[in-house]
Design a protein around this motif. Structure first.
Motif, short mmCIF file in Angstrom:
data_model
loop_
_atom_site.label_atom_id
_atom_site.label_comp_id
_atom_site.label_asym_id
_atom_site.label_seq_id
_atom_site.Cartn_x
_atom_site.Cartn_y
_atom_site.Cartn_z
N GLY A 104 0.82 -1.21 0.00
CA GLY A 104 0.00 0.00 0.00
C GLY A 104 0.85 1.25 0.00
O GLY A 104 0.60 2.20 -0.76
N VAL A 105 1.88 1.28 0.84
CA VAL A 105 2.80 2.42 0.88
C VAL A 105 3.53 2.55 -0.46
O VAL A 105 3.73 3.65 -0.98
CB VAL A 105 3.81 2.28 2.04
CG1 VAL A 105 4.88 3.37 1.97
CG2 VAL A 105 3.09 2.34 3.38
N ALA A 159 2.47 1.64 -3.38
CA ALA A 159 1.53 2.14 -4.39
C ALA A 159 1.35 3.65 -4.28
O ALA A 159 1.22 4.34 -5.29
CB ALA A 159 0.19 1.43 -4.24
N GLN A 160 1.37 4.16 -3.06
CA GLN A 160 1.14 5.60 -2.86
C GLN A 160 2.41 6.42 -3.04
O GLN A 160 2.34 7.59 -3.42
CB GLN A 160 0.57 5.84 -1.46
CG GLN A 160 -0.78 5.22 -1.20
CD GLN A 160 -1.86 5.77 -2.12
OE1 GLN A 160 -1.89 6.96 -2.42
NE2 GLN A 160 -2.75 4.90 -2.57
N SER A 161 3.56 5.83 -2.78
CA SER A 161 4.81 6.58 -2.79
C SER A 161 5.60 6.45 -4.09
O SER A 161 6.45 7.29 -4.40
CB SER A 161 5.70 6.13 -1.63
OG SER A 161 6.10 4.78 -1.81
N GLY A 162 5.35 5.38 -4.83
CA GLY A 162 6.13 5.12 -6.03
C GLY A 162 7.44 4.40 -5.76
O GLY A 162 8.19 4.11 -6.70
N TYR A 183 8.66 -2.22 -3.69
CA TYR A 183 8.18 -3.01 -2.55
C TYR A 183 9.30 -3.34 -1.57
O TYR A 183 9.14 -3.19 -0.35
CB TYR A 183 7.54 -4.30 -3.08
CG TYR A 183 7.35 -5.37 -2.04
CD1 TYR A 183 6.45 -5.22 -1.00
CD2 TYR A 183 8.08 -6.56 -2.11
CE1 TYR A 183 6.28 -6.21 -0.05
CE2 TYR A 183 7.91 -7.57 -1.17
CZ TYR A 183 7.00 -7.39 -0.14
OH TYR A 183 6.84 -8.37 0.80
N LEU A 224 -4.59 2.15 1.99
CA LEU A 224 -3.59 2.72 1.07
C LEU A 224 -3.59 2.02 -0.29
O LEU A 224 -2.85 2.42 -1.19
CB LEU A 224 -2.20 2.63 1.70
CG LEU A 224 -1.94 3.55 2.90
CD1 LEU A 224 -0.58 3.23 3.53
CD2 LEU A 224 -2.00 5.02 2.49
N GLY A 225 -4.37 0.96 -0.42
CA GLY A 225 -4.44 0.26 -1.70
C GLY A 225 -3.71 -1.05 -1.75
O GLY A 225 -3.53 -1.63 -2.82
#
Length: 221
Positions: A55-56, A58-61, A64, A178-179
């Motif tokens: 999730g982080v 996905a939001q930060s770019g 993983y 966060l996705g």
């Protein structure tokens, strides 16, 4: 706070015992990262902490693996008020798992159907349990997330299952918002990881202890 009170002492029956346990630790952590990569590639859901990391990401770019390492660092900062002691295994855990997971994601292609994805996830889950047994049995200190749990148990006096449920439930909810991917694999992980580790850990620990005893006997005059 003195350095001795911050870091766990390193003990070994011999130099060879120390070297073998260090190799076991590193192999276990690398395989743990590989297991995470396989479960992510499975595409059917991941463990709660990985829901947060993805999730982080996905939001930060960020990648993983990089986020996995950053989350470990943040968790280690939370150790400070808990006065948890850091071991070599703790630090290597925060450094090695993320890159190993990223490399696995590069080398393993995304499955074209659930019939490939589900076995990838299942293999990753079994490998993760085996890898957990390896690095815990090496006895160089807990991982960041395990240390957070045990530190909170000691500070609050709550039962382990309550603390673990609160921590993993919280990171799961935050990661989902966060996705991060939540799916059947998340449920399978929650139900399966404990019994699998419970099967691998005592066997690997017994083998490691027997090996250490033999090495200790062989170096006696």
């Amino acid at each position: 706070m003195s350095m001795r009170s911050v870091f766990l002492p390193v003990t070994a029956t011999s130099r060879r015992d120390l070297a073998e346990r260090l190799v076991q630790l590193v192999v276990g952590l690398v395989l743990y990262g590989v297991a995470l990569g396989l479960m992510v590639r499975g595409g059917i859901g991941v463990a709660p902490w990985d829901v947060l990391s993805l999730g982080v990401a996905a939001q930060s770019g960020l990648g993983y693996g990089a986020v996995t390492n950053l989350v470990a660092v943040v968790v280690l900062i939370l150790w400070i008020p808990l006065r948890q002691r850091v071991g070599i295994g703790t630090l290597l855990n925060a450094l090695l798992i993320g890159p190993s997971a990223d490399l696995t994601l590069v080398l393993v292609p995304a499955p074209t159907s659930i019939w490939w994805g589900a076995p990838l996830f299942a293999g990753g889950l079994v490998l993760l349990a085996f890898a957990t047994g390896l690095y815990i049995a090496a006895d160089f200190g807990p991982g960041p997330r395990d240390g957070l749990m045990t530190g909170l148990v000691r500070r609050t006096g709550w039962k382990v299952w309550i603390v673990r449920t609160v921590i993993e439930g919280s990171v799961l909810i935050i990661g989902f918002l966060l996705g991060g991917p939540v799916g059947v694999g998340t449920v399978v992980f929650a139900l399966g990881v404990g019994p699998l580790i419970g099967w691998f850990l005592p066997r690997i620990t017994a083998l490691r202890q027997e090996r250490s005893r033999r090495l200790a006997t062989s170096v006696r005059p």
